[in-house]
Write an enzyme that holds these catalytic residues in place. Structure first.
Site, PDB file in Angstrom:
ATOM      1  N   ASP A 216       1.387  -6.206  -9.086  1.00 13.53           N
ATOM      2  CA  ASP A 216       1.509  -5.044  -8.191  1.00 13.53           C
ATOM      3  C   ASP A 216       1.900  -3.821  -9.010  1.00 13.53           C
ATOM      4  OD1 ASP A 216       1.647  -3.621  -5.844  1.00 13.53           O
ATOM      5  OD2 ASP A 216       2.951  -5.066  -4.842  1.00 13.53           O
ATOM      6  N   HIS A 308      -7.975  -4.802   0.039  1.00 11.98           N
ATOM      7  CA  HIS A 308      -6.873  -3.831   0.085  1.00 11.98           C
ATOM      8  C   HIS A 308      -7.121  -2.657  -0.857  1.00 11.98           C
ATOM      9  CE1 HIS A 308      -2.741  -2.465   0.551  1.00 11.98           C
ATOM     10  NE2 HIS A 308      -2.545  -2.558  -0.743  1.00 11.98           N
TER      11      HIS A 308
HETATM   12  C1  HEM Z   1       2.957  -6.296   1.577  1.00 16.93           C
HETATM   13  C2  HEM Z   1       2.219  -5.201   1.487  1.00 16.93           C
HETATM   14  C3  HEM Z   1       1.387  -4.855   0.278  1.00 16.93           C
HETATM   15  C4  HEM Z   1       0.986  -5.626  -0.760  1.00 16.93           C
HETATM   16  C5  HEM Z   1       1.282  -7.099  -0.995  1.00 16.93           C
HETATM   17  C6  HEM Z   1       0.219  -4.796  -1.635  1.00 16.93           C
HETATM   18  C7  HEM Z   1      -0.365  -5.227  -2.802  1.00 16.93           C
HETATM   19  C8  HEM Z   1      -1.163  -4.450  -3.615  1.00 16.93           C
HETATM   20  C9  HEM Z   1      -1.808  -4.917  -4.810  1.00 16.93           C
HETATM   21  C10 HEM Z   1      -1.687  -6.318  -5.369  1.00 16.93           C
HETATM   22  C11 HEM Z   1      -2.527  -3.905  -5.315  1.00 16.93           C
HETATM   23  C12 HEM Z   1      -3.441  -3.939  -6.558  1.00 16.93           C
HETATM   24  C13 HEM Z   1      -2.716  -3.684  -7.829  1.00 16.93           C
HETATM   25  C14 HEM Z   1      -2.187  -2.295  -7.936  1.00 16.93           C
HETATM   26  O1  HEM Z   1      -2.937  -1.346  -8.169  1.00 16.93           O
HETATM   27  O2  HEM Z   1      -0.990  -2.152  -7.751  1.00 16.93           O
HETATM   28  C15 HEM Z   1      -2.318  -2.772  -4.456  1.00 16.93           C
HETATM   29  C16 HEM Z   1      -2.878  -1.542  -4.640  1.00 16.93           C
HETATM   30  C17 HEM Z   1      -2.627  -0.460  -3.847  1.00 16.93           C
HETATM   31  N1  HEM Z   1      -1.884  -0.447  -2.679  1.00 16.93           N
HETATM   32 FE1  HEM Z   1      -0.931  -1.991  -1.871  1.00 16.93          FE
HETATM   33  N2  HEM Z   1       0.147  -3.546  -1.112  1.00 16.93           N
HETATM   34  C18 HEM Z   1       0.861  -3.521   0.058  1.00 16.93           C
HETATM   35  C19 HEM Z   1       1.062  -2.461   0.900  1.00 16.93           C
HETATM   36  C20 HEM Z   1       0.559  -1.205   0.684  1.00 16.93           C
HETATM   37  C21 HEM Z   1       0.784  -0.072   1.540  1.00 16.93           C
HETATM   38  C22 HEM Z   1       1.648  -0.064   2.805  1.00 16.93           C
HETATM   39  C23 HEM Z   1       0.131   0.977   0.972  1.00 16.93           C
HETATM   40  C24 HEM Z   1       0.034   2.418   1.438  1.00 16.93           C
HETATM   41  C25 HEM Z   1       0.070   2.782   2.684  1.00 16.93           C
HETATM   42  C26 HEM Z   1      -0.512   0.502  -0.231  1.00 16.93           C
HETATM   43  C27 HEM Z   1      -1.254   1.276  -1.084  1.00 16.93           C
HETATM   44  C28 HEM Z   1      -1.861   0.833  -2.219  1.00 16.93           C
HETATM   45  C29 HEM Z   1      -2.614   1.691  -3.115  1.00 16.93           C
HETATM   46  C30 HEM Z   1      -2.803   3.201  -2.982  1.00 16.93           C
HETATM   47  C31 HEM Z   1      -3.111   0.881  -4.133  1.00 16.93           C
HETATM   48  C32 HEM Z   1      -3.972   1.316  -5.323  1.00 16.93           C
HETATM   49  C33 HEM Z   1      -5.403   1.351  -4.891  1.00 16.93           C
HETATM   50  C34 HEM Z   1      -6.307   1.772  -6.042  1.00 16.93           C
HETATM   51  O3  HEM Z   1      -6.475   2.983  -6.205  1.00 16.93           O
HETATM   52  O4  HEM Z   1      -6.798   0.863  -6.746  1.00 16.93           O
HETATM   53  N3  HEM Z   1      -0.227  -0.826  -0.369  1.00 16.93           N
HETATM   54  N4  HEM Z   1      -1.491  -3.130  -3.418  1.00 16.93           N
END
Ligand code: HEM
Length: 398
Positions: A216, A308
């Protein structure tokens, strides 16, 4: 301080020394190595004074506490300044690994141990103090989202103190110190505790694994870059707000019992990244999970539309945020289900323009929503950092 630390080290060597006669030399070597390792962790010091409050543009620490407060009815603008003066002095001392003034447990100040703390202000604080006109542009309370199952005990707050450290005892001592000096002005509304990897256990930086197993924090602006500054720190608005940032806090529960029923490939498709490496997905999509079978042809070699990262990726340049989530574990039920998830924190210069469009897309559709439930939510404005001889949010409350 120096003499206290010297005494402790002497004690540790004494213990190792006493093992010489009783046990083998390798035990002694281990004890000495442990002492060295502990000292390195204890000594890690983050700068307190500067343009921005500490604890945001920094690699994530091992353990954290967030404490939200509601103002006491008698707390007014001038008492806020007194409160901030106390907290500024406390945080400055704790960041050097020193006890706070009149600390009843100075022996617990073992060293900085990667300590950081920042103070944030909720919209409700501005309203209670009649300071609506000071609310910075873009700093909003979040609307309700359809996947939300928010609980009062995890949400809202007039003021937050977010403490983190690389050692749980240091964290506990620092948190207690800051809460003790806060109670004359406010009562505790909620506390939430979380953790990340201990520094050095995985590759350094903010990238770490959450409890779904994913790496993450990959697609984040790089710390100490111009990009980071433009995404996170406010560069316009009222003078007192420049150098500050806007924080979104979401407590998001993970449904691991059903998540664990998915195979590795399905788990990877939900996010759009490989579990092992965090690399973006290539190759073919799996159709074994019932939800996917209906809608996915075999042989696609792209990140699925429902993934996601596809939903969360910015559609406009300004839709970018800095994510710094800690994990939490809050117990295990009789049937063996663990209550785990993220204390998901993001920082951006403008919540309305940067965070909200992303969250709206995830609300509309994000397959990850099937295994994640937001149960707590709050937003806080984090004022700029104090210079020596000034106080956090001084210009706002003076
Ligand atoms: C339990 C809830 C969540 C989990 C397990 C999760 C997990 C992840 C993971 C594994 C990634 C891909 C690796 C990374 O770039 O960090 C990611 C990307 C991302 N997440 Fe989440 N996330 C969660 C909630 C959220 C929420 C609430 C938001 C915003 C409202 C969010 C926004 C993003 C964004 C902006 C990216 C990068 C996307 C990109 O440009 O590649 N995430 N998340």
């Amino acid at each position: 301080m120096v003499s206290r630390r010297g005494f402790l080290q002497g004690g540790a060597i004494g213990v190792a020394g006493s093992a010489i006669g009783a046990t083998s030399g390798s035990l002694v070597a281990n004890a000495l190595n442990n002492t060295a390792a502990e000292t390195a962790t204890a000594k890690r010091q983050l700068p307190f004074y500067g343009k921005h409050q500490m604890g945001i543009e920094t690699p994530i620490q091992a353990v954290t506490n967030l404490v939200a407060f509601d103002l006491k009815p008698e707390t007014d603008r001038s008492s806020m300044l007194r409160w901030m003066t106390l907290l500024t002095d406390d945080i400055a001392r704790l960041s050097r690994g020193e006890p706070v003034l009149a600390d009843p447990a100075p022996e617990l100040a073992i060293g900085p141990a990667g300590f950081s703390a920042y103070v944030g202000l909720g919209k409700s604080m501005f309203i209670k103090l009649g300071m609506e006109s000071d609310i910075p542009a873009g700093f909003i309370d979040l609307p309700a989202f359809k996947m939300d199952q928010l609980e009062e005990k995890f949400s809202g707050g007039d003021v937050v103190i977010h403490v983190a450290a690389d050692d749980p005892i240091a964290l506990s001592h620092a948190t207690r110190s800051l809460v003790r000096d806060s109670i004359p002005f406010a009562s505790v509304r909620w506390t939430q505790s979380g953790f990340a990897h201990t520094p050095g256990v995985v590759k350094s930086g903010v990238t770490h694994r959450n409890l779904m197993g994913q790496i993450d924090g990959t697609a984040n602006p790089q710390l100490n870059s111009d990009d980071f500054a433009s995404v996170v720190w406010m560069d316009q608005g009222p003078e007192w707000a420049v150098g500050g940032t806007q924080m979104v806090f979401r407590r998001i529960a993970m449904q691991l019992d059903t998540w664990d029923q998915l195979g590795t490939k399905s788990k990877e498709e939900v996010i759009g990244r490989k579990l092992a490496s965090g690399a973006p997905l290539t190759g073919t999509l799996e159709t074994d999970a019932p939800d996917f079978a209906a809608r996915l042809p075999n042989g696609l070699s792209v990140i699925p539309d429902f993934a996601h990262i596809r939903r969360a990726a910015p559609e406009a340049f300004k839709e970018r945020i800095f994510r710094r989530p800690f994990s939490y574990e809050a117990g295990i039920s009789e049937s063996g289900s663990v209550d785990v998830g993220l204390l998901w924190c993001s920082y951006q210069a403008n919540i309305e323009e940067q965070f909200l469009p992303i969250q709206r897309r995830l609300e509309e559709f994000d397959l990850l929503n099937k295994w994640t439930v937001p149960v707590g939510s709050a937003t806080f404005f984090i004022p700029k950092g104090p210079e020596p001889d000034s106080v956090i949010a001084q210009a706002l409350f003076s």
